[in-house]
Design a protein around this motif. Structure first.
Motif, PDB file in Angstrom:
ATOM      1  N   PHE A   1       4.263 -44.528 -15.247  1.00 45.36           N
ATOM      2  CA  PHE A   1       5.444 -44.837 -14.436  1.00 45.36           C
ATOM      3  C   PHE A   1       5.637 -46.353 -14.431  1.00 45.36           C
ATOM      4  O   PHE A   1       5.175 -47.045 -13.535  1.00 45.36           O
ATOM      5  CB  PHE A   1       5.265 -44.304 -13.010  1.00 45.36           C
ATOM      6  N   GLN A   2       6.327 -46.857 -15.449  1.00 48.83           N
ATOM      7  CA  GLN A   2       6.362 -48.288 -15.701  1.00 48.83           C
ATOM      8  C   GLN A   2       7.556 -49.029 -15.100  1.00 48.83           C
ATOM      9  O   GLN A   2       7.717 -50.234 -15.331  1.00 48.83           O
ATOM     10  CB  GLN A   2       6.255 -48.549 -17.207  1.00 48.83           C
ATOM     11  N   GLN A   3       8.392 -48.344 -14.336  1.00 47.37           N
ATOM     12  CA  GLN A   3       9.453 -49.013 -13.575  1.00 47.37           C
ATOM     13  C   GLN A   3      10.322 -49.923 -14.454  1.00 47.37           C
ATOM     14  O   GLN A   3      10.641 -51.069 -14.083  1.00 47.37           O
ATOM     15  CB  GLN A   3       8.824 -49.845 -12.436  1.00 47.37           C
ATOM     16  N   LYS A   4      10.740 -49.424 -15.603  1.00 52.41           N
ATOM     17  CA  LYS A   4      11.433 -50.280 -16.565  1.00 52.41           C
ATOM     18  C   LYS A   4      12.781 -50.788 -16.067  1.00 52.41           C
ATOM     19  O   LYS A   4      13.126 -51.958 -16.272  1.00 52.41           O
ATOM     20  CB  LYS A   4      11.572 -49.547 -17.896  1.00 52.41           C
ATOM     21  N   GLU A   5      13.570 -49.935 -15.409  1.00 50.06           N
ATOM     22  CA  GLU A   5      14.862 -50.380 -14.872  1.00 50.06           C
ATOM     23  C   GLU A   5      14.659 -51.446 -13.796  1.00 50.06           C
ATOM     24  O   GLU A   5      15.354 -52.476 -13.770  1.00 50.06           O
ATOM     25  CB  GLU A   5      15.633 -49.196 -14.293  1.00 50.06           C
ATOM     26  N   LEU A   6      13.706 -51.200 -12.900  1.00 50.10           N
ATOM     27  CA  LEU A   6      13.422 -52.151 -11.835  1.00 50.10           C
ATOM     28  C   LEU A   6      12.949 -53.484 -12.396  1.00 50.10           C
ATOM     29  O   LEU A   6      13.360 -54.555 -11.931  1.00 50.10           O
ATOM     30  CB  LEU A   6      12.370 -51.572 -10.889  1.00 50.10           C
TER      31      LEU A   6
ATOM     32  N   GLU B   1       8.420 -41.181 -14.104  1.00 54.59           N
ATOM     33  CA  GLU B   1       8.377 -40.481 -12.830  1.00 54.59           C
ATOM     34  C   GLU B   1       7.112 -40.850 -12.055  1.00 54.59           C
ATOM     35  O   GLU B   1       6.028 -40.875 -12.623  1.00 54.59           O
ATOM     36  CB  GLU B   1       8.405 -38.967 -13.039  1.00 54.59           C
ATOM     37  N   GLY B   2       7.291 -41.113 -10.749  1.00 57.73           N
ATOM     38  CA  GLY B   2       6.153 -41.437  -9.907  1.00 57.73           C
ATOM     39  C   GLY B   2       5.901 -40.361  -8.869  1.00 57.73           C
ATOM     40  O   GLY B   2       6.563 -39.322  -8.846  1.00 57.73           O
ATOM     41  N   SER B   3       4.957 -40.623  -7.985  1.00 56.27           N
ATOM     42  CA  SER B   3       4.603 -39.652  -6.946  1.00 56.27           C
ATOM     43  C   SER B   3       5.377 -39.871  -5.655  1.00 56.27           C
ATOM     44  O   SER B   3       5.412 -39.000  -4.789  1.00 56.27           O
ATOM     45  CB  SER B   3       3.099 -39.748  -6.649  1.00 56.27           C
TER      46      SER B   3
END
Length: 286
Positions: free
Chosen positions: A167-172, A264-266
């Motif tokens: 879950f690498q948060q690319k957009e953020l 996707e994260g938790s």
């Protein structure tokens, strides 16, 4: 003492890239012992929060570590119940008192709901007064970032969010990069995700570099510019989490690691009812 790498935040404050997370470590002597051990093993960045109910033991461990205060980076966080200008001012002083310190190195909005703007104003003021060195946010998704950040008069220095190779948060991260804001990871090892820890690519890299899977994951994250908080109360695990500065992943290996992202994260801070769920689950005034 092991090497402690630091990076400079957008306000000029230097922060160690490896910290020690204290979430879910109880304040019954366990937090004191874990933090004191982490400090003795070379950790110089301790992450706590009002809602972790262990600030006092974090402060006691720092006090009894015999390490100069200026060499230890302390993070705490403002709980939702204390949002709003006046509440936040009082909460900051309460955290300072519980920690037993004259200043907090980094102070975060824990979850961005309610009177976030009033809380941020109080945090900006506390920074000017020298009570806080750097201020930031936590659990801000791209949607929440776009909602609040344009209304802030100063930029956060960090955004602490869920982040791991799956879950690498690319957009953020694109939004943060534009503003020179660093991402901090809670749950950098996937919060016990066995699939992540046994991923074939990660295991193969571990064999190549004679490391364990957790060390490969943390190394990837640090090389990718992320600040990490692996949490463990086991001394050997704490030591191994710091033993990651004697090798480098190649650019091709970094590309392969980036390709593991599932997006996707938790935890979904944008989900309906999250604020209510958090408030019902944690009451810091009980």
């Amino acid at each position: 003492m092991r090497e402690t790498k630091v990076i400079k935040l957008n306000d000029g404050v230097e922060i160690p890239v490896v910290g020690f997370g204290t979430f879910l470590i109880p304040e019954n002597g366990h937090t004191y012992n874990a933090v004191k051990k982490a400090l003795s093993l070379g950790i110089r960045h301790i992450d706590t929060a009002a809602a972790y109910f262990n600030e006092a033991e974090v402060g006691e461990a720092i006090k009894h570590s015999n390490i100069p205060r200026e060499e230890i980076f302390v993070t705490s966080k403002l709980w939702i119940q204390d949002f709003g200008y006046n509440n936040a001012k009082r909460a900051i002083d309460t955290s300072l008192k519980k920690l037993g310190v004259d200043y907090i190195d980094l102070y975060l909005i824990h979850h961005p709901y309610g009177d976030v703007l009033g809380a941020w104003e109080a945090m900006e003021e506390a920074k000017k007064e020298g009570k806080i060195r750097s201020i930031g946010v936590s659990n801000m998704t791209p949607k929440l970032w776009k909602k609040y950040i344009p209304l802030f008069s100063t930029l956060p220095s960090v955004n602490q969010v869920e982040y791991n190779p799956y879950f690498q948060q690319k957009e953020l991260r694109k939004l943060l990069k534009k503003d020179g804001v660093h991402l901090e990871s809670w749950g950098p090892l996937g919060s016990g995700n066995k699939e992540l820890l046994t991923d074939p690519l990660i295991n193969n890299l571990a064999k190549k570099y004679k490391k364990n899977s957790g060390q490969i994951i943390l190394k990837f994250e640090i090389q990718d510019g992320v600040i990490v908080f692996p949490k463990s109360t086991h001394p050997e695990r704490i030591k191994s989490n710091m033993d990651i500065f004697d090798f480098e992943l190649t650019e091709n290996e970094m590309k392969l690691m980036r390709a593991l992202d599932k997006g996707e994260g938790s935890h979904d801070p944008d989900a309906e009812g999250v604020e209510e769920m958090l408030l019902s689950a944690i009451d810091i005034y009980v």
